[in-house]
Design an enzyme around this catalytic site. Sequence first.
Site, PDB file in Angstrom:
ATOM      1  CE  LYS A  26     -36.993   6.040  16.269  1.00 42.66           C
ATOM      2  NZ  LYS A  26     -37.238   5.727  17.278  1.00 42.66           N
ATOM      3  CB  VAL A  34     -32.664  -5.502  14.577  1.00 41.07           C
ATOM      4  CG1 VAL A  34     -33.852  -5.108  13.531  1.00 41.07           C
ATOM      5  CG2 VAL A  34     -33.384  -4.531  15.837  1.00 41.07           C
TER       6      VAL A  34
END
Lengths: 435, 435
Positions: A204, A14
């Site tokens: 999340k 990432v």
Amino acid sequence: MKEIRVGLIGFGTVGSGLAEVLLAQQERLEKRSGLRIRLAKVADINISEMPPQFGDVALTNDAADLIGDPEIDIVVELIGGIQPAKTFVMNAIAAGKHVVTANKALLSQEGRDIFAAAARHGVEVGFEASVGGGIPVIKALREGLVANKILSIMGIMNGTANYILTRMTDEGIPFDEVLRDAQQQGFAEADPTYDVEGIDTAHKLAILMTMAYGMNITHNDIATEGISRIEPVDIEFAREFGCRIKLLAISRNHGDHVEARVHATMVPERHLLASISGAFNAIHFTGDMVGNVLLYGLGAGKMPTGSAVAADIVDIARNIATGSVGRVPPLSYLPEEISDRKITPMEELSCPYYFRISAVDKPGVLSAVSGILSQHDISIESVIQKGRKQSGPVSIVMRTHTALESSVSKALAEIDALDVVAAPTVKIRILEEDE
Amino acid sequence: MKEIRVGLIGFGTVGSGLAEVLLAQQERLEKRSGLRIRLAKVADINISEMPPQFGDVALTNDAADLIGDPEIDIVVELIGGIQPAKTFVMNAIAAGKHVVTANKALLSQEGRDIFAAAARHGVEVGFEASVGGGIPVIKALREGLVANKILSIMGIMNGTANYILTRMTDEGIPFDEVLRDAQQQGFAEADPTYDVEGIDTAHKLAILMTMAYGMNITHNDIATEGISRIEPVDIEFAREFGCRIKLLAISRNHGDHVEARVHATMVPERHLLASISGAFNAIHFTGDMVGNVLLYGLGAGKMPTGSAVAADIVDIARNIATGSVGRVPPLSYLPEEISDRKITPMEELSCPYYFRISAVDKPGVLSAVSGILSQHDISIESVIQKGRKQSGPVSIVMRTHTALESSVSKALAEIDALDVVAAPTVKIRILEEDE
């Protein structure tokens, strides 16, 4: 042109994706913001030199060196995990740096400390990439839906789990086999526990619930089950009931209490969430004013995640440039408005259920099972008995009307204790058509 | 607590929706922004008193009175249409007021004047509600996807047209009948031209293209066709080809030129846009970094539109409070970066096509038709000949491989000139599976 200097901790997949995004979009970002966003320094313990395309980006093996660099405006944390990520983030905040992170585990567990420190030091914390990868879901919830009481959150928030379920559905392959294949292709981690057991999804959901309801919650407060017990036969039966099986995060706002759960769910085929295939994510909000809104896109991956991190960087850069740091509270409510809320105990949940009971093929089994269900006020909508073999257990599959979770737990305990029942009953909750 | 005072011009359906949203969410907005957002004044020529629940909101029949009121910070224009809306908006800007509008016709036609004036006077223009109703699509494009070159925009942006096509698909009813019914139920306007002929969709596409590509464009630059010629038989054939018919806005960014078109499109059933039913809208972007993103929700209606207008108001209020007006350029690029771009001429489009040819049922017709297509390099993928009646024309239905629009136009002109062809051929463009 004013320059905003970014320091990046973690140059893995990432991190290097973010570097590529900033390089590829530098001119576009200047045309859009009037600011030069420059990746000035990278800290990573595992690399000794930056790939040449990134030019004069400084490299260090010591995150403290980056955090302490007075030139750096924004520190981006992309190493993942709780430690040392938390220390780096807290130190950056204490040093007066704005922080951007994609670290959902960190935020869902340690968010309270981090956001309190950020408020104290007057710095921004951006975390768009922590939920839904490249999908601008955090901004949509915090700003786009600002004039809504959020009534529910439902979502497919883990691409790995959805990829596995999609292949199980399309190809009829067992869980283990798809997982192995996904691992070989790099779609699943060597240790897939967080993804397939729903833990990543719970991280999340905790972040979204905090923002949607202005409440304190960690992923430990969320009832979490995964998909590893789902078999191709369950997917087959789901199809007969007009459903697809998805790993859903579900939260409903009941005012004085809120539901918070992650589990495999049978979703009616007409529901948009049933159409979300492969590695895609989708998050569905219901607002009291806006009604139903769904956001869809790639929930992971180098460039989508880089896109979301870059959006946070630009947002913070604009605040720095216009002197408006703190313009929007990161968790959508002002810190003092975030309070404790009661989480609905799972026993109080009611929904329709799917049961797959493995029983010896003897007369009287169905009668015994349905007797137990009836004693617990669980009413059967339909029964399918299939796969009758020469020997061994058969599957008795049922779809119930709306039933209470506590009754279901008791009934299944009794059913599983029957001599004729060969294995623990598989239970999958069913989403109702109009939800 | 700092108060931001809103003046509202137009107290019709959307205007009263906004008033209700601001009333219902006042406390929530305070907890989220630390600001009191107060509807201070309403201008409407048709009402003589405000409904009592709105309390001490001042009412005037003269918009100029509201625009000139030094107490008002933000003027919201919700009367629709070009005039007098443009005059009100320009006057408000000249008076130093920030403006919020849901008026897509105004912005797509007069946007250049309006945004130039706003830049000159240093005021904000919010227009989230102009595209996709309650869906936070403008914010997502401008901020969430800021680090992306937008490669394509595709969307269902008109709820009325989608409602009509959905009912035609689900119930097999002709266009006229569904339209009449929709008008009676209030889902369609008395004059439905803008909705069913694609004009409203073109307004919205022009706004999105301006922002996505940083280009000057009005809806007049967009090739626009509607759905009024679609018959149930086309929907039936679409189903046989594994497609649904949708009114799509489509734009692709080819770098030196950009496609811009609105027309009925056969969408493969597996594509998410095929699943968007009823009055819902969905906008699909492809970004070079983020990949595919889709945003879904109610594209119209009192409360969803009110939700989007309120989000703009809060956004501007935060800028006022933090002294950061102009923080984000309204069209996503800095005004000086917005330039002219070449629009791809429709003749240069290439895609697969569906043709429905009405022909007299005589031997040799198919041979004549296919001869013409072959002369124009149009290759047929499949042919269906159905509905053979005792007398009268029959439908010859074809799906072509990818063909050039200019060749298709020429071929269809020749086909329609054949003696055996009884009515103009219906042509529907087909979206390819992977788009």
